[in-house]
Structure formats: structure tokens, C-alpha cells
Design an enzyme around this catalytic site. Structure first.
Site, PDB file in Angstrom:
ATOM      1  N   HIS A 117     -56.783 -30.429   8.036  1.00  0.00           N
ATOM      2  CA  HIS A 117     -58.050 -30.810   8.463  1.00  0.00           C
ATOM      3  C   HIS A 117     -58.091 -29.673   9.693  1.00  0.00           C
ATOM      4  CE1 HIS A 117     -57.436 -35.180   7.067  1.00  0.00           C
ATOM      5  NE2 HIS A 117     -57.853 -34.671   6.717  1.00  0.00           N
ATOM      6  N   CYS A 126     -42.891 -30.302 -18.861  1.00  0.00           N
ATOM      7  CA  CYS A 126     -44.716 -30.738 -18.661  1.00  0.00           C
ATOM      8  C   CYS A 126     -45.053 -29.687 -16.787  1.00  0.00           C
ATOM      9  CB  CYS A 126     -44.760 -32.288 -17.522  1.00  0.00           C
ATOM     10  SG  CYS A 126     -44.692 -33.247 -19.107  1.00  0.00           S
ATOM     11  N   THR A 149     -44.044 -41.954   5.538  1.00  0.00           N
ATOM     12  CA  THR A 149     -45.755 -42.010   5.462  1.00  0.00           C
ATOM     13  C   THR A 149     -45.945 -40.105   4.692  1.00  0.00           C
ATOM     14  OG1 THR A 149     -45.895 -42.894   6.898  1.00  0.00           O
ATOM     15  CG2 THR A 149     -48.206 -41.850   6.659  1.00  0.00           C
ATOM     16  N   THR A 150     -45.224 -39.459   5.112  1.00  0.00           N
ATOM     17  CA  THR A 150     -45.352 -38.320   4.789  1.00  0.00           C
ATOM     18  C   THR A 150     -45.161 -37.865   3.231  1.00  0.00           C
ATOM     19  OG1 THR A 150     -44.526 -37.202   6.735  1.00  0.00           O
ATOM     20  CG2 THR A 150     -44.533 -35.778   5.302  1.00  0.00           C
ATOM     21  N   CYS A 156     -46.539 -36.194 -18.629  1.00  0.00           N
ATOM     22  CA  CYS A 156     -45.752 -37.820 -18.679  1.00  0.00           C
ATOM     23  C   CYS A 156     -44.944 -37.756 -18.133  1.00  0.00           C
ATOM     24  CB  CYS A 156     -44.755 -37.217 -20.011  1.00  0.00           C
ATOM     25  SG  CYS A 156     -42.574 -36.651 -19.481  1.00  0.00           S
ATOM     26  N   ILE A 180     -49.103 -41.742  15.211  1.00  0.00           N
ATOM     27  CA  ILE A 180     -49.310 -40.824  14.133  1.00  0.00           C
ATOM     28  C   ILE A 180     -49.947 -41.009  13.237  1.00  0.00           C
ATOM     29  CG2 ILE A 180     -49.026 -38.042  13.317  1.00  0.00           C
ATOM     30  CD1 ILE A 180     -48.121 -39.047  16.539  1.00  0.00           C
TER      31      ILE A 180
HETATM   32  C1  LIG Z   1     -53.394 -42.268   2.255  1.00  0.00           C
HETATM   33  C2  LIG Z   1     -53.379 -41.222   3.816  1.00  0.00           C
HETATM   34  C3  LIG Z   1     -53.689 -39.726   3.695  1.00  0.00           C
HETATM   35  C4  LIG Z   1     -53.413 -38.862   4.940  1.00  0.00           C
HETATM   36  N1  LIG Z   1     -53.673 -37.369   4.737  1.00  0.00           N
HETATM   37  C5  LIG Z   1     -53.464 -36.837   5.859  1.00  0.00           C
HETATM   38  C6  LIG Z   1     -53.752 -35.376   5.366  1.00  0.00           C
HETATM   39  O1  LIG Z   1     -54.866 -35.447   4.521  1.00  0.00           O
HETATM   40  N2  LIG Z   1     -53.849 -35.027   6.523  1.00  0.00           N
HETATM   41  C7  LIG Z   1     -53.140 -35.058   7.379  1.00  0.00           C
HETATM   42  O2  LIG Z   1     -53.010 -34.176   8.488  1.00  0.00           O
HETATM   43  N3  LIG Z   1     -52.772 -36.371   7.580  1.00  0.00           N
HETATM   44  C8  LIG Z   1     -52.494 -37.692   6.581  1.00  0.00           C
HETATM   45  N4  LIG Z   1     -52.249 -38.740   7.015  1.00  0.00           N
HETATM   46  C9  LIG Z   1     -51.146 -38.762   8.683  1.00  0.00           C
HETATM   47  C10 LIG Z   1     -50.321 -38.230   7.944  1.00  0.00           C
HETATM   48  O3  LIG Z   1     -49.406 -38.355   6.784  1.00  0.00           O
HETATM   49  C11 LIG Z   1     -49.236 -38.668   9.332  1.00  0.00           C
HETATM   50  O4  LIG Z   1     -50.248 -38.897  10.166  1.00  0.00           O
HETATM   51  C12 LIG Z   1     -48.040 -38.017   8.683  1.00  0.00           C
HETATM   52  O5  LIG Z   1     -47.500 -37.965   7.619  1.00  0.00           O
HETATM   53  C13 LIG Z   1     -46.626 -39.208  10.115  1.00  0.00           C
HETATM   54  O6  LIG Z   1     -46.025 -38.962   9.958  1.00  0.00           O
HETATM   55  P1  LIG Z   1     -44.393 -39.097  10.699  1.00  0.00           P
HETATM   56  O7  LIG Z   1     -43.385 -38.185  10.666  1.00  0.00           O
HETATM   57  O8  LIG Z   1     -45.131 -39.334  12.591  1.00  0.00           O
HETATM   58  O9  LIG Z   1     -44.450 -40.352  10.555  1.00  0.00           O
HETATM   59  P2  LIG Z   1     -43.778 -40.622   9.149  1.00  0.00           P
HETATM   60  O10 LIG Z   1     -43.163 -39.570   7.737  1.00  0.00           O
HETATM   61  O11 LIG Z   1     -43.368 -42.037   8.537  1.00  0.00           O
HETATM   62  O12 LIG Z   1     -41.885 -40.803   9.118  1.00  0.00           O
HETATM   63  C14 LIG Z   1     -40.951 -41.529  10.031  1.00  0.00           C
HETATM   64  C15 LIG Z   1     -40.288 -41.413   9.596  1.00  0.00           C
HETATM   65  O13 LIG Z   1     -39.066 -42.619  10.273  1.00  0.00           O
HETATM   66  C16 LIG Z   1     -37.898 -43.301   9.656  1.00  0.00           C
HETATM   67  N5  LIG Z   1     -37.870 -44.306  10.040  1.00  0.00           N
HETATM   68  C17 LIG Z   1     -37.990 -45.514  10.540  1.00  0.00           C
HETATM   69  N6  LIG Z   1     -37.895 -46.439  11.810  1.00  0.00           N
HETATM   70  C18 LIG Z   1     -36.760 -45.669  11.776  1.00  0.00           C
HETATM   71  C19 LIG Z   1     -35.073 -46.305  12.176  1.00  0.00           C
HETATM   72  N7  LIG Z   1     -35.479 -47.028  12.917  1.00  0.00           N
HETATM   73  N8  LIG Z   1     -34.086 -45.488  11.978  1.00  0.00           N
HETATM   74  C20 LIG Z   1     -33.807 -44.277  11.588  1.00  0.00           C
HETATM   75  N9  LIG Z   1     -35.676 -43.587  10.792  1.00  0.00           N
HETATM   76  C21 LIG Z   1     -36.374 -44.555  11.509  1.00  0.00           C
HETATM   77  C22 LIG Z   1     -39.152 -43.481   8.663  1.00  0.00           C
HETATM   78  O14 LIG Z   1     -37.786 -43.640   6.886  1.00  0.00           O
HETATM   79  C23 LIG Z   1     -39.767 -42.484   8.190  1.00  0.00           C
HETATM   80  O15 LIG Z   1     -39.299 -40.836   7.576  1.00  0.00           O
HETATM   81  C24 LIG Z   1     -52.695 -39.394   5.261  1.00  0.00           C
HETATM   82  C25 LIG Z   1     -51.606 -41.402   5.516  1.00  0.00           C
HETATM   83  C26 LIG Z   1     -51.718 -41.647   4.757  1.00  0.00           C
HETATM   84  C27 LIG Z   1     -51.345 -42.972   4.576  1.00  0.00           C
END
Ligand SMILES: Cc1cc2nc3c(=O)[nH]c(=O)nc-3n(C[C@H](O)[C@H](O)[C@H](O)COP(=O)(O)OP(=O)(O)OC[C@H]3O[C@@H](n4cnc5c(N)ncnc54)[C@H](O)[C@@H]3O)c2cc1C
Ligand SMILES: Cc1cc2nc3c(=O)[nH]c(=O)nc-3n(C[C@H](O)[C@H](O)[C@H](O)COP(=O)(O)OP(=O)(O)OC[C@H]3O[C@@H](n4cnc5c(N)ncnc54)[C@H](O)[C@@H]3O)c2cc1C
Lengths: 413, 585
Positions: free
Chosen positions: B137, B511, B128-129, B544, B444
Site C-alpha cells: 500500500h 499448469c 498471516t503472511t 488444476c 501488525i
Molecule cells: C486477508 C488479509 C489481507 C491482507 N492484505 C495485506 C496487504 O495487501 N498488504 C499489507 O501490507 N498487509 C496485508 N495484510 C496484513 C499482513 O498480512 C500482515 O500484517 C503481516 O503478514 C503480518 O506479519 P507477521 O509477521 O506479523 O505475522 P505472521 O505472518 O502471522 O507471523 C507470525 C508468526 O509467529 C509464529 N508464532 C506464533 N506463536 C508462536 C510461538 N509461540 N512460537 C514460535 N512461533 C510462533 C506463527 O506461526 C507465525 O508464523 C493482510 C492481512 C489479511 C488477513
């Protein structure tokens, strides 16, 4: 200081450079890639040069003729050099370019832009679905296969029924792809009849007219697409969706002038998507010319090269202090989608060469040039016109005298 | 006082299905069958809203839902194969290399600990990152009493220093929420005549400001009339008032995550990519090792920051306390030359909020592009990042009133990300209830990126409470050498660099003006795939969309990694899938 700097070392840039050097001007060519030849380097099929050399050559062969000429004329060539900035306001123009030997500054009296076009990509047509590995533009595939001998995939879907789509289909067929399907929204192939026969029918490659990709499916790699039939207006017909399994989607969606790379504020024509030019292919900035596919996308490299030759004459006039009069607008109307040049303004004797794209399909048609009062000033008969074929006309100078605007239209013959 | 049981029962009674439930330590487990996925979501949410519920494990089935038998079998097979191959022994193993896992890894690297971060993808930030707005925010939106509110406001405040230490781009652009006659159109009938404009101009802005103040957001100002357009010249003239929130910022989210991970690694954290947790070796109520496709990571503590898969990882460890319900968001990217149209993160307040576009708007990026979106749609599939024409239209129609003159034909790309929401709709950062040494950092959703620095500190505190001993590391270096980009150099600088290393002068992506030297540096820092290079250098992100540079980059990758062209990856899948001419088909 150079007399002329040509930006872009494809066929039209080289043609302009060669012509100008032959006239005795001091010319430099600046090319971003590691070799000259532009797009032609990837087109190993033949069919190039029928107009310019009177024989049919492969892309690299065609390019080679110009490249040899350029070097023999002592034209200074900068390879791997990317034009970053241009100051073109005054008589002396400055080009700032980046290359592996550092940042170069080049002063020149005139500039010819010949940076070609880029391919339309999936985002521009809002191709739906996921974005996995396995979606490519046709040009990328040509380079991959021709220059590196690697196939993009095994089971291929090609979107687009123009020349490029057909040529790529034949290539991949010959290289041993497992399956190929061509889809396009028109009722028939948009490309040349010659290519339909030699690239598609002769090889029995399947195709589906009035069909588009609604959605790409696949997470890591393309697993298939959902196809849908479309009506005459290209709107999807409900209930006609079907899944087609493939691992590769090739987009042959046409080309657009690469104006994103023009580093100065020239006026862009929304119809051609290229810079507006006069009859010598000079842009809205004095002493800056634009030729080839940058101005509008040509069907034949020969036509692109002709624009370069015309521009070379314009550069010569410009450097020798030729005169201009008040511009006459050359405008498309009704049944003409676009026309190049968009204005006529030099004091000159010779006919004006114009390229126009019909908006209609018609047999026994007359291309008409009319005054704003509606008077027909000149007409050209054509047995058959259609949107996919660019029309070249040679208009007598006298047509423009005393006019402020001349309209082009297509009437029944 | 009603018991939790009776509250859950009465909520479930409102739905026309026979849903059974059981409760353990305030975690509600639901079972039964419903018609559709949307009912599955709705029931889960209605239970999640009950006060006192700390988690909803939603095992209700809907028509078309299926177990992922293949994946389960694959996990079992890998588990059996690898359970006795030990990779190493660690104090802490972090599962998931998104911005949250990376931030925690960096936090832990400040102490004398042996830490491993494992990520199943081929790169950091590939979940999701990599697919969000990149907004930091301010913290006005999250409801009171939630953990996301607290950590959002705190995380925002930490960004300035973090950006400075780690050398990533961070612009505190501020946000501007516009109030227009559309804002309360749905309530117009209750606000006759001049009352409507009075409420719009004076009451609503104040309400928003006060909400922000209560949340702890400072500096909020209410603007009226021409003051709005001084700040944002292209904003709709319909705006009668606006709320200006100065602390909102923007970042490049993958740059942040990569910077955190690089710094963590420099301070001793082991980062294992293409390493997926498939099961756990347990002794009584504690995890002894995380089993992956690379072998076993023996550990004293485990952190579950697996994003969309956190529920599955938790279940594998016997700590199933929540179910993730994926919520997709579609975003549109516009060309850099549209950057002049927005200085701030812009939104139009429309009440009640449209559930499908809630929280979206228009925001600049640190590179000068403009993003529109996102949408918010519940999807059954965690990896459904598809975008349809209809969704693009929805976003275009929804946001074009904010900047009427915006050249929306300069759309160059679209994408989607999926939020890892739980049914309690708040971050879940707490020790597992039934596993002694596992910390959940789950659910998260947005504003997870903004909150991530504070999430990391908070999680560290939890680990300490769970018994982890923290001794500061003497040699901890908070700084990371930033990636330098030709695009942000002066010509003199570029010239100087090129004379020392000609690769700086070889422009591979015109680009975005990316040089070969940057690609080489990205590879040197661990990028192995086309997309990993793209995220670090921006090659392929311009007009592009890579039709020119993809092959150039592939050739460099092939040369540097020694892999033939047809074995390179885009992200997880083969970039080119065909045979090589002359080789046997
Ligand atoms: C459209 C959209 C817009 C958003 N806009 C904002 C914003 O403007 N500002 C903001 O603060 N937040 C925003 N968010 C929320 C933000 O993107 C997330 O809260 C954040 O990226 C979460 O990070 P994370 O590390 O928890 O998850 P992730 O980035 O999903 O990381 C989890 C990782 O775990 C790995 N994983 C999963 N299972 C396993 C396993 N079994 N073994 C090893 N690795 C595994 C995955 O591959 C992944 O890389 C937005 C979300 C979306 C969808
Ligand atoms: C796939 C495909 C198949 C085709 N098949 C046929 C066919 O069968 N028959 C036919 O007649 N025609 C065919 N054509 C069309 C023909 O090749 C073109 O008309 C012709 O190549 C146009 O030439 P050009 O010089 O305008 O552009 P290009 O060939 O694109 O040359 C432009 C040059 O400028 C360089 N450049 C760009 N930006 C900069 C910068 N900022 N600084 C320095 N240099 C720069 C580029 O690297 C390039 O070398 C085909 C085209 C394609 C794409």
C-alpha cells in the site's frame, strides 16, 4: 519434418498414432509423463476395451496393446516431453517442447491433440470450510494406491456417485480402509448400474443420496465434514446438517477437457468445455485435430478411441488435400445438452458419427435431427436415455446436404 | 481534565453489562460477561478508542468462549520437560517467522550479534503472511497520528531497493480508486441535483488526494473521463473520476518473507522451524531464556512478533498488554488468463465503508493472477481460515461492478487469512512495560506487509534504546540469489540450463510450468513440506490445483528427504494418512 505429431500418449493419442502409422505416415507421439498409457495406467480395475477388443481388460492391459503396436510400427515416441508452444497457422506447423534433453523443435504437417482431461477439484464446486491435508481428487488417490501402495487415509468420505467414485470406494474397501461413505446430490448413483452392483452393493458400502458436503472441518488434517441434504435442485435443506467424522475427503466430481493446455487459439464449445470440431475431429485451426477426452469426456475408453480412429481418417484426407464445403452446424437444442461434432464440412461419403448427451431422462425416446425449418431429417430410437449416458449415433451424409444448420432434439417415441 | 479511569467508566456504562476494569500504566484490563463474541469485540474497541489507552486486555467472557485448557497444559508440560535443555545462548531471540520476524532478523544480521529466529510452523511465512493480498500500500488509508501510517509510507519507499537486493518480484503497479454514482449513494439526499455529481467529480477526489498528501504519499493524481479508461480499459464506465496512486505495488508475500529469512540466515542468523515458544525463564523483571519444544534459547533480548499469538506469548512472559481480536479476510484467486483485465490495484470508493469488506478490491499479483477481496469479519478463532459459499458470493457481488466484463467463472481458488488486530487498532512496537528486555512487535494488521521493512528498522531502533549494542558486521552481504523459474526464462535459456542439468527439462507442474529442478532447489533451500515447495515454486497453484502434480512433488520430496510417502506433511498435517499396502494395519 513429420507428417503427424500426436500430443498426448494416452489411449486416444496412441490409437490415432497407430492408425496413421499403419496408413504409412511418419508419426511422432509426445507425452509429458515418463510412460505411455495416460490415465489408464492408474485404472487397474477391468472393464476396458469391451468395444474395441471385444474382451474386458484392465487399464494397463488395454494400454499395453496400443503401446506394443506403436513401437512395432516404428512410431517415434518422446517421453517426459512437454509441449510448450505450437505455431499452427500455416501448412507447416511447429511444436516447441521441453524435455530433459533440452528444448526440442519439431516441424510437422498435422497435429493431433489428445491431452485428455483433468479432474474437477473442490474449488470448482466451491467446497466450503477449511483446506487441510486430506482432501484429494479421485484420480490422485487411484495413482497413490495403485502405483505406490499408500492409502490416503483411514476413514474415507467420497463425494460423487459416478463410476469413478464407486470404483475408488471399492478399491479402498479392498485395501482395508476403516470406514467409507459415498455421498452425492442426485437421487441415485449417476454411474453405470454394473458398477453400482459390483462396487457398492456387493461390498455393502454405505451411501447417502441427495447429500453434499457443506463444509470441511479440520486445521492440519481433515477431522470431518458437515453434510447437508439437498432438494431436487441441489439446494441445501435447512436443518438437515450433520457432522460426519473422517480423515479423508475424496472428490470424484467428474472430469473436464484439459483445454488449459491447448497452446493455440482454437474455439472452445462452452457446452462440452472442449474444442469445437468437425466430423473428423478437426478443430477450428486447419490441420489441428483433437480427440479423446479432450473433446468431451467419454464414459468408455472405447468411444474415446473411436474418435481417434475417425480423426486418423481426417488427417489422411487433410494431408492428401481433401476438399471441404461450407460447414453445416450441428446444434443441440432443448433436450440435448451437447453434441460432438459441432459442424460437418468435409466432402465425404461415409456416415457421420456423433456423440450427444441427453439433458433429460426418458424411456422410449427418439433422437431427432431436424432442419432449421423443423423438418425431421433422421431419427434414432432408444429404449432409454439419461444424462449420465452418452449416446452415439451414425448419421447419413445425405442429412446434411443443402442445410446450414441441423438441430438435435429428443422426442417421445 | 478527566482521568483515564472516568473515561473508561463512562464508555463502559454505555454497554448493558456489568464490566469491571482496572488500569495499570495505561493498559486497561476488562473483566465480566457478555452475550456474544461481537459484543466482546465492540466493548474492546470502544475502550481501545479512548485517547490515552495504550492497550486493552480483554478478559471479558462471552457465551461459548472457553479457555484452551489442553493447549495450556501442553505448554506447561513442554516447559517442565525442556526447561533445562539449553539450545544456545543468543543476544536476541525473535519469536515468530512471519514477514515481520523475518525482516527484523535480516536487519539484525547487519550487526555483530548472535540471533535466533524461532517459528512454530514447519516453514517461514506459514501464518498471516501466507494469506493476504500481497499489496504494498502507498499509505493513503491509515489514519493520521498512527504508527501504521508512518511505517506504511516509509516501508513502501523501501521496497524497490529491498526487491533488488533480495531478488524477489515487486511491481509498482499503482492503484486506481474509482468514484462512481454508487460512491456516495448513502448521502444522496443531502446532495440534491447537480450538487451530487459536483461533489463526486470534484470535491471527493480532492479530499482523498489531500488526505494522501498529508500522510506523505507523493504523486497522487485525480483523473476524469477517458483518462481513467486509458489507464484501465476494462474499468466500469460508471466511473466519473478516479484517484491514481502511483506508488502502490504488489509482491508475492511468502517470497518476500522467505527471501528475508534466507538472507538473514546467510548472514548468520539461526532459523529454527517447528520450534514453539511455550514459556519463559525469568529473573526479576527480565527474561533469561525462551523455553520451546526444542529446549531453552538463553537470551539477552526477546522480540515478540508472534502475530495472532503475540498476546499469548506476551502473557507467558508476564507482559500482557493487549488482546488480539482475530479478523478474517476471504480472498478469491482467478486464473492467470484474467490478468489482462486489471493493470492496477482497483477499488471503488463506497462511503460509508461496509465494515465487512472495508478496504477490499481487485488487484493483480506478480504472477499475473487476479485477487478479489478481502472481507473483514471478526472471528473468535485465531485459526479460522474457513471459507463458505456465502462469503464467496459476497465478494463476487461486491466487486463485480468494478470490472463488469470480468470472467468471474475463472475462479480457481479461494482462501482466508486472519489479521492480528489489537483493540487500539494500531501497531504495537514498544518495550514491554513490565519486562525489561522484551520488545513487542504486535498488532501488525494490514498494512503490515507493506510496512515490514520500516517496522524492522523501527524495532531495531527500539532495541538500541533498550540497550542493545549494535556494531556493524563487516561481511554483511545484502544480496540473495533469487529462485529462478522455468516459467520466466526464454526457451534458449531453458535449453541451455537443461543441457547442463536435465531436471530443468522435466516439467512436474504443467499448469504453472514448474520443472523438477525448481522443486529440488526449493528442497535444497529448506522446504520440507508440500506447501513449502508450492510457495517457493508455484507447483500446484494453477488451474488444476495440484490434482496432477501433488503426487509428483511428494515423490521428489520423499526421495530427497528420505521420508516415506505416508510421513510427508502438507503443512502441519500428514499429506497421506493411511497405511502402506502390505504393512500391518
Ligand atoms: C486477508 C488479509 C489481507 C491482507 N492484505 C495485506 C496487504 O495487501 N498488504 C499489507 O501490507 N498487509 C496485508 N495484510 C496484513 C499482513 O498480512 C500482515 O500484517 C503481516 O503478514 C503480518 O506479519 P507477521 O509477521 O506479523 O505475522 P505472521 O505472518 O502471522 O507471523 C507470525 C508468526 O509467529 C509464529 N508464532 C506464533 N506463536 C508462536 C510461538 N509461540 N512460537 C514460535 N512461533 C510462533 C506463527 O506461526 C507465525 O508464523 C493482510 C492481512 C489479511 C488477513
Ligand atoms: C478414475 C477413472 C476411472 C475410469 N474408469 C473407466 C472404466 O471403468 N471403463 C472405461 O471404459 N473407462 C474408464 N475411464 C475413462 C477412460 O480412462 C478415458 O476415457 C480414457 O482414459 C481417455 O483417454 P484420453 O487418451 O483421451 O486421455 P488420457 O488417458 O488422459 O491421455 C492424455 C495423455 O496426454 C498427456 N499430455 C497432457 N498434456 C500434454 C502436453 N502438453 N504435452 C504432452 N503430453 C501431454 C497426458 O500425460 C496423458 O498421458 C476412467 C477414467 C478415470 C479417470
Amino acid at each position: 519434418m513429420k507428417d503427424v505429431a500426436v500430443v498426448g500418449g494416452g489411449p486416444s493419442g496412441l490409437a490415432a498414432a497407430v492408425r496413421l502409422a499403419e496408413k504409412g505416415f511418419d508419426v511422432a507421439v509426445i507425452e509429458v509423463m515418463g510412460e505411455l498409457g495416460g490415465m489408464l495406467e492408474q485404472c487397474i480395475h477391468d472393464g476396458f476395451g469391451t468395444k474395441v477388443f471385444g474382451e474386458t481388460l484392465s487399464g494397463p492391459e488395454f494400454a499395453e496393446r496400443f503401446v506394443k503396436k506403436a513401437y512395432s510400427l516404428g512410431i517415434q515416441v518422446f517421453l517426459n516431453t512437454y509441449v510448450k508452444q505450437v505455431k499452427a497457422g500455416g501448412r507447416v506447423k511447429e511444436i516447441v517442447a521441453v524435455s530433459p534433453s533440452g528444448v526440442q523443435r519439431l516441424e510437422t504437417r498435422a497435429i493431433v491433440y489428445a491431452i485428455g482431461c483433468r479432474e474437477r477439484n473442490g474449488f470448482e464446486i466451491r467446497l466450503g470450510g477449511t483446506r487441510p491435508a486430506g482432501v484429494y481428487t479421485a484420480g490422485m488417490v487411484q495413482r497413490l494406491v495403485n502405483l505406490y501402495g499408500v492409502l490416503p487415509g483411514r476413514r474415507i468420505l467420497i463425494m460423487g456417485g459416478g463410476d469413478v467414485g464407486m470404483i475408488v470406494a471399492r478399491h479402498l474397501q479392498l485395501e482395508g480402509a476403516e470406514s467409507i461413505l459415498i455421498v452425492f446430490p442426485e437421487a441415485g448413483f449417476a454411474g453405470l448400474p454394473r458398477n453400482v452392483q459390483q462396487c457398492v452393493l456387493d461390498f455393502g458400502i454405505p451411501f447417502k443420496p441427495r447429500t453434499v458436503v457443506k463444509r470441511v472441518i479440520g486445521k492440519e488434517r481433515v477431522e470431518g465434514v458437515v453434510l447437508t441434504r439437498v432438494d431436487e435442485k441441489w439446494n441445501p435443506i435447512e436443518g438437515t446438517e450433520e457432522f460426519y467424522a473422517c480423515d479423508t475427503v475424496i472428490l470424484a466430481l467428474g472430469l473436464v477437457p484439459y483445454t488449459g493446455e491447448l497452446k493455440l487459439g482454437v474455439r472452445i464449445d462452452p457446452a462440452t468445455r472442449g474444442p469445437e470440431v468437425n466430423e473428423f475431429f478437426e478443430t477450428s485451426v486447419e490441420g489441428v485435430f483433437a480427440v479423446g477426452n479432450l473433446v468431451q469426456v467419454f464414459d468408455y475408453v472405447d468411444d474415446a478411441v473411436e474418435t481417434a480412429c475417425i480423426a486418423a481418417r481426417g488427417v489422411e484426407k487433410y494431408l492428401n488435400g481433401g476438399l471441404k464445403t461450407s460447414p453445416v452446424r450441428l446444434a443441440p437444442s432443448g433436450k440435448v445438452r451437447m453434441i460432438v461434432p459441432q459442424r460437418v464440412e468435409w466432402v465425404d461419403e461415409e456416415n457421420v458419427v456423433a456423440f450427444l448427451r441427453p439433458a433429460v431422462e426418458k424411456s422410449n425416446a427418439r433422437i431427432e435431427l431436424r432442419s432449421s425449418g423443423g423438418k425431421v431429417l433422421e431419427r434414432f430410437f432408444r429404449r432409454y436415455v439419461r444424462p449420465s449416458t452418452l449416446e452415439r449415433i451414425e448419421v447419413s451424409r445425405s442429412v446434411f446436404s443443402g442445410q446450414r444448420e441441423v438441430e438435435t432434439d429428443i422426442a417421445d417415441g | 481534565m478527566f482521568s483515564l479511569e472516568s473515561k473508561v467508566a463512562s464508555v463502559l456504562k454505555k454497554h448493558p453489562y456489568n464490566i469491571s476494569f482496572r488500569i495499570r500504566d495505561n493498559i486497561v484490563f476488562l473483566e465480566g460477561e457478555v452475550e456474544s463474541h461481537s459484543e466482546w469485540v465492540e466493548i474492546g474497541l470502544s475502550v481501545g478508542r479512548i485517547k490515552g489507552v495504550e492497550g486493552v486486555v480483554n478478559k471479558i467472557r462471552w457465551k461459548g468462549s472457553g479457555r484452551e485448557v489442553e493447549k495450556e497444559e501442553w505448554r506447561r508440560r513442554v516447559f517442565e520437560e525442556k526447561r533445562s535443555t539449553v539450545v544456545g545462548e543468543y543476544d536476541v531471540v525473535i519469536i515468530g517467522g512471519g514477514v515481520v520476524g523475518a525482516a527484523l532478523a535480516r536487519e539484525l544480521s547487519k550487526y555483530e550479534l548472535k540471533v535466533a529466529l524461532i517459528e512454530k510452523s514447519t516453514d517461514i511465512a506459514a501464518g498471516t503472511t501466507k494469506a493476504n493480498n500481497g499489496m504494498i500500500h502507498a499509505g493513503v488509508e491509515p489514519p493520521r497520528g498512527t504508527l501504521k501510517r508512518r511505517l506504511n509510507v516509509k516501508g513502501n519507499a523501501m521496497y524497490g531497493r529491498l526487491a533488488e537486493e533480495l531478488g524477489f518480484r515487486f511491481n509498482r503497479v499503482g492503484s486506481l480508486w474509482l468514484i462512481t454514482p454508487r460512491t456516495l449513494a448513502a448521502y444522496r439526499k443531502y446532495l440534491p441535483g447537480p450538487l451530487y455529481s459536483l461533489v463526486l467529480k470534484h470535491v471527493l477526489p480532492l479530499v482523498v488526494k489531500i488526505k494522501g498528501l498529508i500522510n506523505g504519499v507523493r504523486g497522487i493524481r485525480v483523473l476524469k473521463g477517458s483518462r481513467i479508461f486509458e489507464l484501465e480499459p476494462f474499468a466500469t464506465r460508471d466511473a466519473v473520476a478516479a484517484v491514481f496512486i502511483p506508488s502502490t505495488g504488489v509482491v508475492d508475500p511468502y517470497e518476500v518473507a522467505v527471501a528475508l529469512a534466507e538472507n538473514a540466515e546467510a548472514n548468520g542468523v539461526e532459523i529454527h522451524l517447528a520450534t514453539e515458544a511455550v514459556g519463559f525463564i525469568k529473573e526479576n523483571d527480565a527474561v533469561k531464556g525462551v523455553v520451546t519444544n526444542k529446549g531453552v534459547f538463553l537470551c539477552r533480548y526477546v522480540v515478540n512478533s508472534a502475530g495472532l499469538y503475540a498476546d499469548e506469548v506476551a502473557a507467558l512472559a508476564g507482559a500482557e498488554e493487549y488482546t488480539i481480536h482475530p479478523r478474517k479476510g476471504v480472498l478469491l484467486v482467478f486464473h492467470r488468463d484474467t490478468g489482462v483485465f486489471t493493470r492496477h490495484c482497483l477499488a471503488e470508493i463506497i462511503l460509508p465503508q461496509d465494515p465487512y469488506t472495508k478496504g477490499g478490491g481487485i488487484n493483480p499479483t506478480v504472477h499475473g493472477n487476479v485477487l478479489w477481496g478481502p472481507t473483514a469479519v471478526e472471528v473468535p478463532d485465531k485459526e479460522d481460515t474457513s471459507v463458505s459459499r456465502e462469503e464467496i458470493e459476497l465478494v463476487l457481488n461486491k466487486y463485480s461492478p468494478i470490472i463488469p466484463g470480468f470472467p468471474s467463472d475463472r475462479l480457481i481458488r479461494f482462501f482466508a487469512g486472519v489479521r492480528a488486530a489489537t483493540f487500539t487498532e494500531d501497531f504495537v512496537i514498544r518495550p514491554a512495560k513490565w519486562v525489561r528486555n522484551l520488545l513487542h512487535v504486535a498488532g501488525i494488521q494490514s498494512p503490515g506487509l507493506a510496512a515490514s521493512p520500516a517496522i524492522a528498522e523501527y524495532a531495531l531502533e527500539k532495541l538500541r534504546e533498550m540497550g542493545l549494542r549494535l556494531r556493524p558486521k563487516a561481511g554483511f552481504n545484502p544480496r540473495r540469489r533469487p529462485m529462478v523459474a522455468a516459467a520466466s526464462m526464454s526457451l534458449e535459456e531453458l535449453d541451455e540450463k537443461t543441457r547442463m542439468n536435465p531436471a530443468w527439462g522435466r516439467i512436474v507442474c504443467t499448469c504453472e510450468f514448474v520443472s523438477e529442478a525448481e522443486v529440488l532447489e526449493a528442497v535444497r533451500r529448506g522446504a520440507k513440506t508440500l506447501d513449502a515447495v508450492k510457495r517457493r515454486t508455484r507447483a500446484g497453484m494453477g488451474e488444476c490445483q495440484g490434482s496432477f502434480c501433488t503426487l509428483e512433488i511428494a515423490l521428489i520430496l520423499s526421495r530427497e528427504t528420505g521420508l516415506p510417502l505416508n510421513q510427508l506433511l502438507k503443512e502441519e498435517g500428514r499429506l497421506f494418512n493411511g497405511h502402506v499396502r502390505g504393512e500391518h494395519v
